[in-house]
Scaffold this motif. Structure first.
Motif, PDB file in Angstrom:
ATOM      1  N   ASP A   1      55.941  99.170  42.824  1.00 19.58           N
ATOM      2  CA  ASP A   1      55.558  98.172  43.835  1.00 19.58           C
ATOM      3  C   ASP A   1      55.985  98.479  45.300  1.00 19.58           C
ATOM      4  N   LEU A   2      55.086  98.373  46.157  1.00 23.76           N
ATOM      5  CA  LEU A   2      55.684  98.921  47.606  1.00 23.76           C
ATOM      6  C   LEU A   2      57.069  98.161  48.190  1.00 23.76           C
ATOM      7  N   ILE A   3      57.015  97.084  47.642  1.00 24.53           N
ATOM      8  CA  ILE A   3      58.050  96.457  48.576  1.00 24.53           C
ATOM      9  C   ILE A   3      59.593  96.651  47.534  1.00 24.53           C
ATOM     10  N   ILE A   4      59.585  96.913  46.252  1.00 21.69           N
ATOM     11  CA  ILE A   4      60.522  97.078  45.520  1.00 21.69           C
ATOM     12  C   ILE A   4      60.832  98.690  46.034  1.00 21.69           C
ATOM     13  N   PHE A   5      60.103  99.557  46.309  1.00 18.83           N
ATOM     14  CA  PHE A   5      60.203 100.761  46.541  1.00 18.83           C
ATOM     15  C   PHE A   5      60.921 100.915  48.020  1.00 18.83           C
ATOM     16  N   TYR A   6      60.488  99.980  48.785  1.00 22.91           N
ATOM     17  CA  TYR A   6      61.111 100.187  50.307  1.00 22.91           C
ATOM     18  C   TYR A   6      62.379  99.720  50.190  1.00 22.91           C
ATOM     19  N   ILE A   7      62.848  98.569  49.427  1.00 27.41           N
ATOM     20  CA  ILE A   7      64.321  98.159  49.230  1.00 27.41           C
ATOM     21  C   ILE A   7      65.159  99.043  48.895  1.00 27.41           C
ATOM     22  N   PHE A   8      64.861  99.690  47.589  1.00 23.85           N
ATOM     23  CA  PHE A   8      65.644 100.569  47.065  1.00 23.85           C
ATOM     24  C   PHE A   8      65.439 102.232  47.903  1.00 23.85           C
ATOM     25  N   PHE A   9      64.730 102.387  48.484  1.00 21.90           N
ATOM     26  CA  PHE A   9      64.497 103.566  49.316  1.00 21.90           C
ATOM     27  C   PHE A   9      65.504 103.648  50.407  1.00 21.90           C
ATOM     28  N   GLU A  10      65.506 102.467  51.053  1.00 25.73           N
ATOM     29  CA  GLU A  10      66.385 102.245  51.924  1.00 25.73           C
ATOM     30  C   GLU A  10      67.961 101.840  51.549  1.00 25.73           C
ATOM     31  N   SER A  11      68.074 101.193  50.323  1.00 27.09           N
ATOM     32  CA  SER A  11      69.555 101.003  49.755  1.00 27.09           C
ATOM     33  C   SER A  11      70.089 102.187  49.471  1.00 27.09           C
ATOM     34  N   VAL A  12      69.255 103.292  49.232  1.00 26.05           N
ATOM     35  CA  VAL A  12      70.112 104.747  49.010  1.00 26.05           C
ATOM     36  C   VAL A  12      71.207 104.885  50.024  1.00 26.05           C
ATOM     37  N   LEU A  13      70.831 104.595  51.045  1.00 27.92           N
ATOM     38  CA  LEU A  13      71.593 104.923  52.688  1.00 27.92           C
ATOM     39  C   LEU A  13      72.949 104.450  52.577  1.00 27.92           C
ATOM     40  N   ILE A  14      73.184 103.417  51.852  1.00 28.62           N
ATOM     41  CA  ILE A  14      74.359 102.623  51.992  1.00 28.62           C
ATOM     42  C   ILE A  14      75.408 103.281  51.185  1.00 28.62           C
ATOM     43  N   PRO A  15      75.525 103.838  49.853  1.00 27.56           N
ATOM     44  CA  PRO A  15      76.374 104.555  49.209  1.00 27.56           C
ATOM     45  C   PRO A  15      76.692 105.934  49.839  1.00 27.56           C
ATOM     46  N   MET A  16      75.456 106.428  50.335  1.00 26.99           N
ATOM     47  CA  MET A  16      75.640 107.654  51.048  1.00 26.99           C
ATOM     48  C   MET A  16      76.375 107.905  52.312  1.00 26.99           C
ATOM     49  N   PHE A  17      76.032 106.546  53.155  1.00 31.91           N
ATOM     50  CA  PHE A  17      76.565 106.590  54.317  1.00 31.91           C
ATOM     51  C   PHE A  17      78.201 106.216  54.193  1.00 31.91           C
ATOM     52  N   LEU A  18      78.497 105.732  53.003  1.00 35.82           N
ATOM     53  CA  LEU A  18      80.085 105.531  52.675  1.00 35.82           C
ATOM     54  C   LEU A  18      80.582 106.807  52.205  1.00 35.82           C
ATOM     55  N   ILE A  19      79.879 107.543  51.262  1.00 39.12           N
ATOM     56  CA  ILE A  19      80.436 108.752  50.806  1.00 39.12           C
ATOM     57  C   ILE A  19      80.881 109.761  51.941  1.00 39.12           C
TER      58      ILE A  19
END
Length: 490
Positions: free
Chosen positions: A129-147
């Motif tokens: 699903d495109l919306i779910i893909f976009y949400i989690f495609f961007e969510s990956v940034l959060i832990p990587m930003f903190l790491i």
């Protein structure tokens, strides 16, 4: 009914819940390694049970989470996404092993962030699903930003984490606007319904450009590549491993999953533009890598060159080229991760990545030098390694369509050999820098175990690629056939 893929996706969340109750730091580390390895073993069951004779999505699950708005949480895997799932679950325990003695502060938070990262990536690679893909495609940034921002190695780590966040988020906003317009136009964001939808050619081009801008930043392509060397240089070793091994593949995965099948005519229209951009990126990144003085920056720019070579295969729009690109993505996940682990070993001992400080390591670290040489050979696609098969198929695919592009793409092997061998020569040969390299000890048992595993996989993929290609073939054949039919009838 039990769904193995859904169960696998939520396993990292169960691990996070268990971590909340653990207090001892050593117990947290051991649990994280054991549990992440268990997730990897379970992910192999997907491969074992996968029907390679089918091009349909398998282990599918669908749930209408917004009934009134026709939005679904839908997952499933095919020959394209299967190995990205396995690569993700494989590299997470490698990251924990590599961090075992290095990370000394906020250990529980560190492990939790990596499990969250795994959870987000598994959904991103399996959602339909495109919306779910976009949400989690961007969510990956959060832990990587903190790491990067918390456990990064130097004083520029905050700047690097903001580079990563702002570049990738800004590019993805265009994709979000396109997804909203697709939903308004068609009434759905479900991939399997959009797959055969005939978009108007004008809107196809607009959607394609919006998606491409988002994915080009992630690859990255010129001129959107600036964030990657900064992020790699400042990230901890495990952060560089997961960034090179998985996060860079999100862009190329998005192109093959969404841009090519949903907007086929626009893909053909923009293919010359993409190929020109790829050639420029390959040559520029390779020459830039030769001039770098930071060990991590050399591998980072090499990753830019390799990822653009992968896009050349994707936009050859041939079965050989696309299969070669997928295989090369998997190979790059292993080889680039291994090279960053090798650089991490040096940084842990000597706390510097300045190239001029290193020489003569073949005398003091012979086992390390052998492993490093193997990865250097794999990086320049020596026959017998995984990279050779991938690049051979990519060049065979693009040669069918454009011999000039094939020739210019082939320069990546020459330039790759230049910066790779130059790096190895300067690090491992020559006289020892006694005023800097004053502590001499070779790799530990833990490091030896990690590299033996990575070397075995690199050789296995290079010697017997059929086991991987056989799972991809039906899906890629269906994709290429779908594009040809869509272009003909649109």
């Amino acid at each position: 009914m039990f769904n193995l893929l859904l169960f696998l996706i939520f396993l990292p969340i169960f691990g996070i819940l268990i971590l909340f109750f653990l207090k001892n730091e050593k117990t947290i580390k051991n649990f994280s390694i054991f549990y992440s390895f268990l997730i990897f073993i379970i992910s192999l069951a997907l491969w074992i049970l996968f029907d390679k004779s089918s091009s349909e999505f398998q282990f599918a699950f669908i749930y209408n989470w917004l009934t009134n708005y026709n939005m679904y949480f839908s997952i499933g895997i095919d020959g394209i996404s299967l190995f990205f799932i396995i690569a993700t679950t494989f590299l997470i325990p490698i990251c924990f092993l590599a961090s075992y003695e290095i990370i000394q502060k906020n250990i529980k938070d560190y492990c939790i962030l990596f499990f969250f990262l795994e959870f987000f990536l598994l959904i991103t690679f399996s959602t339909l699903d495109l919306i779910i893909f976009y949400i989690f495609f961007e969510s990956v940034l959060i832990p990587m930003f903190l790491i990067i921002g918390i456990w990064g190695s130097r004083e520029r780590k905050i700047k690097a984490s903001y580079y990563l966040f702002i570049y990738t988020l800004a590019g993805s906003l265009f994709m979000f606007i396109a997804i909203i317009h697709i939903y308004i136009t068609t009434g759905t964001t479900l991939y399997i319904l959009l797959y055969n939808y005939n978009f108007d050619i004008f809107y196809q081009k607009l959607y394609w450009l919006a998606f491409f801008l988002s994915f080009a930043v992630k690859v990255p392509m010129l001129p959107f590549h600036i964030w990657l060397p900064e992020a790699h240089v400042e990230a901890p070793t495990a952060g560089s491993v997961i960034l090179a091994g998985i996060l860079l593949k999100l862009g190329s995965y998005g192109l093959i999953r969404f841009s090519l099948p949903l907007f086929p005519k626009a893909t053909v229209f923009f293919t010359p533009f993409v190929l020109v951009l790829c050639i420029i990126s390959i040559i520029y990144a390779s020459i830039t890598a030769i001039r770098q003085t930071d060990l991590k920056r050399i591998i980072a720019y090499a990753s830019v060159a390799h990822m653009n070579m992968i896009l050349v295969g994707l936009f050859s729009l041939t079965i050989e080229g696309i299969e070669g690109s997928l295989l090369q993505m998997l190979s790059h996940s292993i080889v680039a991760s291994a090279l960053f682990l090798c650089i991490g070993i040096l940084y842990d001992r000597y706390h510097s990545r300045y190239l001029s400080y290193y020489s003569g390591l073949a005398h003091t670290m012979p086992i390390y030098s052998i492993f490093f040489l193997f990865y250097i050979f794999a990086n320049i696609s020596i026959p017998g390694t995984s990279s050779f098969v991938g690049e051979l198929l990519i060049l065979a695919g693009i040669f069918q369509e454009n011999t000039i592009v094939a020739f210019l793409s082939g320069t990546s092997m020459v330039l790759g050999g230049a910066y790779s061998l130059l790096l190895y020569n300067r690090v491992c040969y020559g006289n020892i820098q006694s005023n800097f390299l004053n502590v001499f000890y070779d790799i530990s048992y833990r490091e030896f175990l990690i590299h033996i595993i990575l070397i075995f996989i690199t050789l296995f993929m290079g010697i017997y690629p059929k086991i991987f290609l056989s799972c991809m073939h039906e899906t890629i054949y269906r994709l290429v056939s779908h594009m040809e039919i869509s272009i003909y009838y649109l």
